[in-house]
Scaffold this motif. Sequence first.
Motif, PDB file in Angstrom:
ATOM      1  N   ILE A 190      20.520 -21.886 -48.352  1.00 60.91           N
ATOM      2  CA  ILE A 190      19.474 -22.273 -49.293  1.00 60.91           C
ATOM      3  C   ILE A 190      18.853 -23.583 -48.861  1.00 60.91           C
ATOM      4  CG2 ILE A 190      18.994 -22.680 -51.713  1.00 60.91           C
ATOM      5  CD1 ILE A 190      21.817 -21.366 -52.173  1.00 60.91           C
ATOM      6  N   GLN A 191      17.551 -23.629 -48.839  1.00 61.96           N
ATOM      7  CA  GLN A 191      16.845 -24.873 -48.550  1.00 61.96           C
ATOM      8  C   GLN A 191      16.798 -25.700 -49.830  1.00 61.96           C
ATOM      9  OE1 GLN A 191      15.538 -26.010 -45.634  1.00 61.96           O
ATOM     10  NE2 GLN A 191      16.544 -24.263 -44.681  1.00 61.96           N
ATOM     11  N   LEU A 192      17.575 -26.767 -49.889  1.00 64.51           N
ATOM     12  CA  LEU A 192      17.601 -27.592 -51.089  1.00 64.51           C
ATOM     13  C   LEU A 192      16.833 -28.886 -50.843  1.00 64.51           C
ATOM     14  CD1 LEU A 192      21.325 -27.076 -52.056  1.00 64.51           C
ATOM     15  CD2 LEU A 192      19.342 -26.129 -53.209  1.00 64.51           C
ATOM     16  N   PRO A 193      16.333 -29.462 -51.920  1.00 59.55           N
ATOM     17  CA  PRO A 193      15.514 -30.670 -51.763  1.00 59.55           C
ATOM     18  C   PRO A 193      16.241 -31.844 -51.109  1.00 59.55           C
ATOM     19  CG  PRO A 193      15.374 -29.815 -54.003  1.00 59.55           C
ATOM     20  CD  PRO A 193      16.405 -29.016 -53.307  1.00 59.55           C
ATOM     21  N   ASN A 194      17.582 -31.894 -51.248  1.00 63.16           N
ATOM     22  CA  ASN A 194      18.279 -33.052 -50.698  1.00 63.16           C
ATOM     23  C   ASN A 194      18.748 -32.856 -49.260  1.00 63.16           C
ATOM     24  OD1 ASN A 194      20.123 -31.152 -51.528  1.00 63.16           O
ATOM     25  ND2 ASN A 194      21.678 -32.641 -52.061  1.00 63.16           N
ATOM     26  N   LEU A 195      18.380 -31.744 -48.659  1.00 57.20           N
ATOM     27  CA  LEU A 195      18.815 -31.486 -47.290  1.00 57.20           C
ATOM     28  C   LEU A 195      17.641 -31.655 -46.331  1.00 57.20           C
ATOM     29  CD1 LEU A 195      21.059 -28.381 -47.865  1.00 57.20           C
ATOM     30  CD2 LEU A 195      21.743 -30.743 -47.478  1.00 57.20           C
ATOM     31  N   PRO A 196      17.959 -31.991 -45.064  1.00 51.74           N
ATOM     32  CA  PRO A 196      16.867 -32.137 -44.103  1.00 51.74           C
ATOM     33  C   PRO A 196      16.116 -30.820 -43.943  1.00 51.74           C
ATOM     34  CG  PRO A 196      19.015 -32.261 -43.025  1.00 51.74           C
ATOM     35  CD  PRO A 196      19.271 -32.299 -44.483  1.00 51.74           C
ATOM     36  N   ALA A 197      14.835 -30.914 -43.676  1.00 51.55           N
ATOM     37  CA  ALA A 197      14.026 -29.712 -43.489  1.00 51.55           C
ATOM     38  C   ALA A 197      14.613 -28.884 -42.354  1.00 51.55           C
ATOM     39  CB  ALA A 197      12.597 -30.112 -43.175  1.00 51.55           C
ATOM     40  N   GLY A 198      14.644 -27.608 -42.534  1.00 50.19           N
ATOM     41  CA  GLY A 198      15.133 -26.735 -41.470  1.00 50.19           C
ATOM     42  C   GLY A 198      16.646 -26.653 -41.386  1.00 50.19           C
ATOM     43  N   TYR A 199      17.354 -27.221 -42.403  1.00 46.64           N
ATOM     44  CA  TYR A 199      18.817 -27.144 -42.367  1.00 46.64           C
ATOM     45  C   TYR A 199      19.250 -25.679 -42.399  1.00 46.64           C
ATOM     46  CZ  TYR A 199      23.704 -27.760 -43.618  1.00 46.64           C
ATOM     47  OH  TYR A 199      25.075 -27.720 -43.621  1.00 46.64           O
ATOM     48  N   GLY A 200      20.104 -25.317 -41.455  1.00 47.25           N
ATOM     49  CA  GLY A 200      20.617 -23.954 -41.432  1.00 47.25           C
ATOM     50  C   GLY A 200      19.707 -22.970 -40.722  1.00 47.25           C
TER      51      GLY A 200
END
Lengths: 137, 457
Positions: A45-55
């Motif tokens: 899941i792309q969450l707001p607190n994670l760097p863009a493109g995480y995963g």
Amino acid sequence: MFTKILLPIDHTDENSWKKALPTALEQAKFYGAELHAISVIPEIIQLPNLPAGYGSGAKDFVRDKIAAILSANNAADVPVHIEEGSVYRELLKFAHKEGVDLIVMASAEGDFPNYEIGPNLARVVRNAHCTVMVVRN
Amino acid sequence: MEALDNIVGAINGVVWGPLMLVLILGVGFFLQVGLKFMPILRLGTGFSLLFKGRSNQGEGQISPFNALMTSLSATIGTGNIAGVATAIFLGGPGALFWMWMTALVGMATKYAEAVLAVKYRETDELGNFVGGPMYYIKNGLASHWHWLGWAFALFGAIAAFGIGNGVQANGVAHVLEANFELNRSVTGVVLMVLTAAVILGGITRIGAVAGKLVPFMAISYIIAGLLVLLIHAGAIVETLELVFTYAFTPHAAQGGFAGAAVWAAIRFGVARGVFSNEAGLGSAPIAHAAASTKGPVNQGLVAMLGTFIDTIIVCSITGLAIIASGAWTSGESGAGLTSLAFETSLPGVGGYLIAISLSIFAFTTILGWSFYGEKCVGFFFGYRALMPYRILWIVMIYFGATADLGFIWLLADTLNAMMAIPNLIALALLSPIVFKLTREFFASNGATEEGESRPAE
């Protein structure tokens, strides 16, 4: 009799390919069928607190792992598919969409009697439109 | 319910006793001294790193503006609005002073957390970076300390339901009820559906939209807060006097304010300060470990800015607005108090602004904390065990939204302390590593981390 065989592999569980891969290869050879390997990973899941493109690299990472397993077992030419989501649902969806007529799937290493058929395998067996071969370890 | 309240209250008394405050402030101060106050002195370096932007795997540079926005989004939340208000309600104006203290030492704590998180992170079964206290304990400390990592992951997985779920949902329900007379159960159900859509349904667009709204809400909130302060500009000096005086002297009851001992000012100031800036809690390093960064110190420098912006800037605005407007003696608490302070100063706009920004902050915080909780659970069971946790996560939102304000904060505080303790011990034990990396970095002018840029998988 079979033309397209599907083998689900979990790269973190040796059990899922150790005996099932040779079995699937043999079946493919016997029927002259094509063999496909598949792995289902949870959605990242792309969450707001994670760097863009995480995963975003997870699919390629797992694809490489599966490819390494295949080439270590003389099956380097088997195509690999990676899907995201619920394991059994994605397996069934893929099998139906791609016209798979045999799913070869390993049973789990059960600590309890009758527990070798895990929840995903049970659902695949119950709901698949094609033949399912359960490879017991 | 009352029995449960008493049990949690008793545990709270122990874990938030003097020992805990000494641990939080002490470890922070120790790190600050060990780093020779670098986090405060190098604040400018941190900001310039942020403004230079960071290269991101294959997708080119994140613009400085976006980098700042991302950092703001991650930092500002309910703690800045509702948390500050409860601290002042329970601890008096002096609580704000103690909040600042947690931020000053907390910058060192947060820096150390991020440095260690990046230094000792791992790649998980799906090729993603994972890290955080449980990993720096496992990979950095001798095996007889490993139980600390287990303890952190266990309490972290549970505590996430407090700070990252119940309190957030409760804050939204409270503020929407106060401003729009919306039934709390309705709020709870709506939040459940939206969260489920993102973390179960994979409809990440909702999360992305909320994430994009956060910076704008944050900026509107800061501007509105500054306006409130401007309106009460005459009372600012008096307000600061109150803050500094009652940080060290007990406050008698006044109006709706029940009065507070110095101990209450310290206890609630520190607890809410930590709640807001999360320094020492061990949650933020889980997110910092996921970053694609040049190296540990680079990430640490950016991380410590979070604490500064959060507490020194945003919490101060809220706190000063509440005290300067005189709302703090009204008998209101939580988001309702902040809402009142803004509404009386900016009639017709203030209350709604608080209600809307709090709802958006809380929603993204619920999403963000689900990641922290998952990583704690994943530490025990691997990546296949996440689904049950996600389902439980959604169910708890409803209970959070409908529960009693006081109880839910008490529970969250208690659980936070329990996850902070193993983390703080680990930070103290690993501090030589942090000091060494920092020394080498600044001695070589950052060259130690120039070559090791690794793209995130």
